[in-house]
Design a protein around this motif. Structure first.
Motif, PDB file in Angstrom:
ATOM      1  N   ILE A 102    -134.385  74.509 -22.373  1.00  0.00           N
ATOM      2  CA  ILE A 102    -133.392  73.516 -21.728  1.00  0.00           C
ATOM      3  C   ILE A 102    -133.217  72.496 -22.885  1.00  0.00           C
ATOM      4  N   GLU A 103    -134.278  72.189 -23.766  1.00  0.00           N
ATOM      5  CA  GLU A 103    -133.930  71.496 -24.764  1.00  0.00           C
ATOM      6  C   GLU A 103    -132.687  71.830 -25.726  1.00  0.00           C
ATOM      7  N   GLU A 104    -132.743  73.123 -26.054  1.00  0.00           N
ATOM      8  CA  GLU A 104    -131.498  73.869 -26.627  1.00  0.00           C
ATOM      9  C   GLU A 104    -130.297  73.908 -25.938  1.00  0.00           C
ATOM     10  N   PHE A 105    -130.500  74.298 -24.688  1.00  0.00           N
ATOM     11  CA  PHE A 105    -129.370  73.995 -23.717  1.00  0.00           C
ATOM     12  C   PHE A 105    -128.641  72.408 -23.862  1.00  0.00           C
ATOM     13  N   LYS A 106    -129.378  71.413 -23.658  1.00  0.00           N
ATOM     14  CA  LYS A 106    -128.692  70.055 -23.878  1.00  0.00           C
ATOM     15  C   LYS A 106    -128.154  69.795 -25.186  1.00  0.00           C
ATOM     16  N   THR A 107    -128.983  69.980 -26.148  1.00  0.00           N
ATOM     17  CA  THR A 107    -128.281  69.679 -27.380  1.00  0.00           C
ATOM     18  C   THR A 107    -127.190  70.640 -27.917  1.00  0.00           C
ATOM     19  N   LEU A 108    -127.161  71.939 -27.743  1.00  0.00           N
ATOM     20  CA  LEU A 108    -126.138  72.782 -28.100  1.00  0.00           C
ATOM     21  C   LEU A 108    -125.160  72.966 -27.042  1.00  0.00           C
ATOM     22  N   GLU A 133    -128.610  64.795 -17.617  1.00  0.00           N
ATOM     23  CA  GLU A 133    -129.618  65.131 -18.653  1.00  0.00           C
ATOM     24  C   GLU A 133    -131.245  64.943 -17.982  1.00  0.00           C
ATOM     25  N   SER A 134    -131.238  63.935 -16.959  1.00  0.00           N
ATOM     26  CA  SER A 134    -132.506  63.980 -16.371  1.00  0.00           C
ATOM     27  C   SER A 134    -132.838  64.984 -15.261  1.00  0.00           C
ATOM     28  N   TYR A 135    -131.695  65.440 -14.752  1.00  0.00           N
ATOM     29  CA  TYR A 135    -131.831  66.490 -13.831  1.00  0.00           C
ATOM     30  C   TYR A 135    -132.292  67.984 -14.489  1.00  0.00           C
ATOM     31  N   VAL A 136    -131.885  68.062 -15.568  1.00  0.00           N
ATOM     32  CA  VAL A 136    -132.098  69.282 -16.284  1.00  0.00           C
ATOM     33  C   VAL A 136    -133.442  69.243 -16.973  1.00  0.00           C
ATOM     34  N   SER A 137    -133.688  68.066 -17.599  1.00  0.00           N
ATOM     35  CA  SER A 137    -135.011  68.063 -17.983  1.00  0.00           C
ATOM     36  C   SER A 137    -136.191  67.833 -17.090  1.00  0.00           C
ATOM     37  N   TYR A 138    -135.848  67.418 -15.897  1.00  0.00           N
ATOM     38  CA  TYR A 138    -136.842  67.481 -14.892  1.00  0.00           C
ATOM     39  C   TYR A 138    -137.466  68.687 -14.357  1.00  0.00           C
ATOM     40  N   LEU A 139    -136.657  69.649 -14.598  1.00  0.00           N
ATOM     41  CA  LEU A 139    -136.890  71.075 -13.851  1.00  0.00           C
ATOM     42  C   LEU A 139    -138.004  71.848 -14.736  1.00  0.00           C
ATOM     43  N   LYS A 154    -125.766  69.312  -6.486  1.00  0.00           N
ATOM     44  CA  LYS A 154    -124.593  68.528  -6.222  1.00  0.00           C
ATOM     45  C   LYS A 154    -124.773  67.065  -5.487  1.00  0.00           C
ATOM     46  N   VAL A 155    -125.914  66.952  -4.742  1.00  0.00           N
ATOM     47  CA  VAL A 155    -126.281  65.841  -4.190  1.00  0.00           C
ATOM     48  C   VAL A 155    -126.501  64.596  -4.963  1.00  0.00           C
ATOM     49  N   THR A 156    -127.097  65.119  -6.282  1.00  0.00           N
ATOM     50  CA  THR A 156    -127.777  64.164  -7.387  1.00  0.00           C
ATOM     51  C   THR A 156    -126.319  63.777  -7.998  1.00  0.00           C
ATOM     52  N   PHE A 157    -125.586  64.623  -8.194  1.00  0.00           N
ATOM     53  CA  PHE A 157    -124.189  64.400  -8.908  1.00  0.00           C
ATOM     54  C   PHE A 157    -123.242  63.456  -8.042  1.00  0.00           C
ATOM     55  N   VAL A 158    -123.092  63.715  -6.685  1.00  0.00           N
ATOM     56  CA  VAL A 158    -122.453  63.007  -5.966  1.00  0.00           C
ATOM     57  C   VAL A 158    -123.147  61.391  -5.775  1.00  0.00           C
ATOM     58  N   GLU A 159    -124.358  61.397  -5.679  1.00  0.00           N
ATOM     59  CA  GLU A 159    -124.950  60.144  -5.625  1.00  0.00           C
ATOM     60  C   GLU A 159    -124.857  59.161  -6.862  1.00  0.00           C
ATOM     61  N   CYS A 184    -119.496  73.618 -11.180  1.00  0.00           N
ATOM     62  CA  CYS A 184    -120.040  74.897 -11.016  1.00  0.00           C
ATOM     63  C   CYS A 184    -120.053  75.510 -12.263  1.00  0.00           C
ATOM     64  N   ALA A 185    -119.352  75.305 -13.250  1.00  0.00           N
ATOM     65  CA  ALA A 185    -119.287  76.058 -14.357  1.00  0.00           C
ATOM     66  C   ALA A 185    -120.715  75.375 -15.145  1.00  0.00           C
ATOM     67  N   ILE A 186    -120.824  74.143 -15.037  1.00  0.00           N
ATOM     68  CA  ILE A 186    -122.288  73.619 -15.731  1.00  0.00           C
ATOM     69  C   ILE A 186    -123.612  74.176 -15.180  1.00  0.00           C
ATOM     70  N   TRP A 187    -123.419  74.261 -13.603  1.00  0.00           N
ATOM     71  CA  TRP A 187    -124.374  74.855 -12.945  1.00  0.00           C
ATOM     72  C   TRP A 187    -124.741  76.304 -13.299  1.00  0.00           C
ATOM     73  N   ASP A 188    -123.647  77.131 -13.277  1.00  0.00           N
ATOM     74  CA  ASP A 188    -123.772  78.504 -13.641  1.00  0.00           C
ATOM     75  C   ASP A 188    -124.495  78.795 -15.308  1.00  0.00           C
ATOM     76  N   SER A 189    -124.223  77.936 -16.017  1.00  0.00           N
ATOM     77  CA  SER A 189    -124.588  78.004 -17.379  1.00  0.00           C
ATOM     78  C   SER A 189    -125.966  77.440 -17.341  1.00  0.00           C
ATOM     79  N   PHE A 190    -126.465  76.565 -16.572  1.00  0.00           N
ATOM     80  CA  PHE A 190    -127.845  76.054 -16.434  1.00  0.00           C
ATOM     81  C   PHE A 190    -128.800  77.038 -15.793  1.00  0.00           C
ATOM     82  N   THR A 191    -128.193  77.634 -14.720  1.00  0.00           N
ATOM     83  CA  THR A 191    -129.080  78.543 -14.142  1.00  0.00           C
ATOM     84  C   THR A 191    -129.226  79.800 -14.921  1.00  0.00           C
TER      85      THR A 191
END
Ligand SMILES: [Zn+2]
Ligand SMILES: [Zn+2]
Length: 523
Positions: A102-108, A133-139, A154-159, A184-191
């Motif tokens: 996830i660290e690599e995902f964030k930076t690269l 940043e905090s959503y992906v780091s927290y996982l 999506k809820v996190t995003f909308v909020e 969706c593109a961000i989500w797909d690459s994250f999953t």
């Protein structure tokens, strides 16, 4: 599961696929939160890797894999600890690779995404909106369960973009421009990253039936020392031979066995089979003890200096032998000797947990209790038990977790009344003027209050000596740093009595009986 394992055993691939397809269509699904642990245990038992992995993946969504939590949820006794250990290692691998990937995902990846260029709501070195940043780091951080849930994302995003998470309630001008497709593109690459981590952890997953035995035996052996050659294997005028499990002959006297052991007395009162006889005509009796243990046992029966084995494993085996042969007096003698010389004191956490499980498997209650009390000096976590967990019996781990829980609870309740600044013994410190405005009510000074913080499974339970040392160190630091005349004076007048009282409190808390008698007056 039984059906699947039969199909697997006979390599009926088509049948296996058919059954698995059928299971996949079941509603409610076979593997879900309530059933995941049981399915995992069954799949391990039957050697079904696919199902074991499916169930293990499911446990990521809800289980923390912390002994304290598993004990609370009654999950410890569900399976042999070797299976549990494998599951914990799987969780650990997933989390370790999540942390780095996830660290690599964030930076690269995220940092170079065009849609996220120069966000106005980022912080730090990374040009990523902070909610993302905090959503992906927290996982997967710590041991929190996690699941991949787009709605949640999506809820996190909308909020954030609607300003729900900000104090001013203002919309985020930058993030509200991100459209559904980009999201969706961000989500797909994250999953994809997360799935990759899980797949990596799965490739190292082993079924516990495959070769864990040898590992476990190696572990047990490493605690043993090489035995010295037997001293008492050839008594003059012997009339019987005892043969050890490692094929060493001990020529001794029947009468000695008969006088010290009702077991042998009964045995010799029956007619003996005459087929097992040594070349010199003496009958041979095969025993399951090793030469080291037999040598020691024999030294207890003759007027020679008693030989207590060196290793903890052999001492426990010796005690178990006295149990088996009904040698009560010899057993009491060994116990007295062992406790007087402090021979059952392992030097590290691995040795301590090993001693506990060895005593459990031999059903030696006093040694179980001694070892359980020694484990209080170490955290009760998967990390601290380590590979020794494989040799644990599920029931033994349950018992240990239960014991720890009762100790921690009793300690907490004792400490609470001890630390009470109005009525407890600690009230003598409540007038410390440091870091307190003169108008505020009296309270425990922080240097002292921190000693009474809540203890959990993750902390060793302090002995009275450790507590006293920590108390004195804290006091000294406080006096040196703040030049606190108040605490100095209180210590000079009442310090000794206070320490003595704290010792009494800790001894009471640590003296919880190992076996739960059902009623727990202290809590
Ligand atoms: Zn934003
Ligand atoms: Zn003070």
């Amino acid at each position: 599961m039984g059906l699947l394992s039969v199909a697997q055993m006979y390599k009926m691939d088509a049948v296996l696929t058919h059954i698995r397809n059928h299971i996949a269509l079941q509603n409610p699904p076979l593997i879900r939160e309530e059933s995941a642990f049981s399915v995992y245990a069954l799949a391990q038992k039957h050697g079904l890797r696919t199902e074991a992995l499916q169930a293990a993946r499911c446990t990521l969504n809800f289980s923390t894999m912390i002994i304290e939590k598993l004990s609370e949820d009654d999950k410890l006794g569900l399976m042999p600890c070797a299976f549990l250990h494998e599951l914990w290692k799987y969780h650990k691998r997933v989390r370790e690779s999540l942390a780095s990937d996830i660290e690599e995902f964030k930076t690269l990846h995220l940092n170079e995404l065009e849609i996220l260029e120069d966000p106005s709501c980022s912080f730090g070195d990374l040009d990523i909106p902070f909610w993302l940043e905090s959503y992906v780091s927290y996982l997967g951080k710590d041991y929190d369960p996690f699941s991949l849930d787009f709605t949640d994302f999506k809820v996190t995003f909308v909020e954030h973009s609607q300003g729900v998470d900000s104090k001013s309630g203002e919309k985020c001008g930058f993030c509200s421009e991100i459209d559904e497709e980009d999201l969706c593109a961000i989500w797909d690459s994250f999953t994809a990253v997360v799935q990759g981590c899980i797949a990596k952890a799965e490739s190292d997953f082993t079924l516990s039936v495959e070769g864990t035995r040898s590992e476990c035996e190696v572990q047990a052996r490493s605690y043993r020392e090489a035995p010295s050659p037997p001293k008492y294997s050839d008594m003059p005028n012997a009339d019987i031979i005892l043969r050890s499990s490692d094929l060493v002959n001990f020529r001794i006297h029947r009468s000695v066995l008969v006088t010290s052991s009702p077991f042998f007395r009964d045995m010799f009162s029956l007619p003996q089979p005459s087929n097992d006889v040594a070349p010199d005509g003496l009958p041979v009796l095969h025993l399951s003890e090793t030469a080291e243990v037999l040598d020691s046992l024999i030294s207890m029966l003759y007027p020679v200096s008693p030989e207590i084995p060196h290793s903890i494993d052999s001492i426990l085996a010796l005690l178990a032998a006295t149990d088996k042969y009904d040698m009560g007096a010899v057993q009491s003698f060994i116990r007295a000797e062992v406790s007087c010389k402090g021979l059952l004191s392992p030097s590290d956490s691995g040795g301590t947990f090993h001693m506990f499980t060895a005593a459990c498997s031999k059903r030696l209650l006093p040694e179980m209790e001694t070892a359980a009390r020694l484990t209080l000096g170490y955290p009760l976590t998967f990390e601290s038990i380590g590979e020794t967990l494989r040799s644990f019996d599920g029931e033994a781990l349950c018992g240990l977790a239960d014991f720890r829980l009762r100790c921690v609870r009793k300690l907490a309740s004792r400490m609470e009344s001890f630390a009470d600044y109005r009525n407890g013994p600690s009230k003598i410190w409540a007038g410390c003027p440091i870091h307190r405005s003169p108008s505020s009510p009296p309270q425990l000074p922080w240097w002292l209050a921190r000693l009474f913080c809540k203890y959990s499974f993750d902390d060793p339970v302090p002995t009275s000596v450790q507590f006293r040392d920590e108390f004195l160190a804290g006091l000294q630091k406080h006096i040196n740093e703040n030049d606190c005349h108040f605490c100095l004076k209180v210590y000079a007048l009442k310090g000794e009595a206070y320490c003595a009282e704290s010792e009494g409190m800790l001894e009471l808390a640590r003296n919880v009986p190992f076996l739960n008698s059902g009623d727990d007056p202290a809590v």
